[in-house]
Write a protein that holds these residues in place. Sequence first.
Motif: not given
Length: 149
Positions: A80-106
Motif C-alpha cells: 500500500t502507498r501512503y501519501i501525506v499532503f503537507l500543509f502550512k497555515a497561519e490564519k486560524f480561529s477558535g480555542t485550542l483544545t486537545s482531543s483523544s488523538e493527543g495533547q496539543v500545545f505551542w
Amino acid sequence: MERREQVVLENMCMIRDGSKVLVEDKTGKDIRGIIFPGGHVEEHEPVVDSVIREIKEETGLTIEDPVLCGVKNWIDDDGTRYIVFLFKAEKFSGTLTSSSEGQVFWTEIDEVLKLPWIWGMDNLMKIFVDGEFSEYYMNAKDGWKPLMK
C-alpha cells in the motif's frame, strides 16, 4: 500494465503563530511522539477540506487558507502507498483544545527538533520551514530520501 495501486491519503499541517508552531503529542496505537496535527482524507473528500476538518477535530482550531507545501509518501510492507499532503497555515480561529488523538500545545519553532519527534521530522522541517525540497519518499531499497523541487 496495471496503473492502479492501493493508496491511503493523509494530511499534516504546521500551524504557525509568529515564532511558535502547534504540535501534538500523539498517543494512538499506530503512532506515538510529537508531530504536527493531521489525519486521514475521507473517501471522496477534497484534500484541503480534509486538513481543515482534521485540524478542527484534533485541536479545536479552524484554519483558513492552508497552503500545500509538500508530500511525504512511502510503500508499506503490504504494498500500500501512503501519501501525506503537507500543509502550512497561519490564519486560524477558535480555542485550542486537545482531543483523544493527543495533547496539543505551542512551542517555539527553533525548539521543535529538540522534542521527542516521530521519525523523519528533521527532513519534514526542511519542507515545512525551509522549502528545501517538496517530496519525502521511502522505498525498501533506498530508505528515506528527500527529493528536490
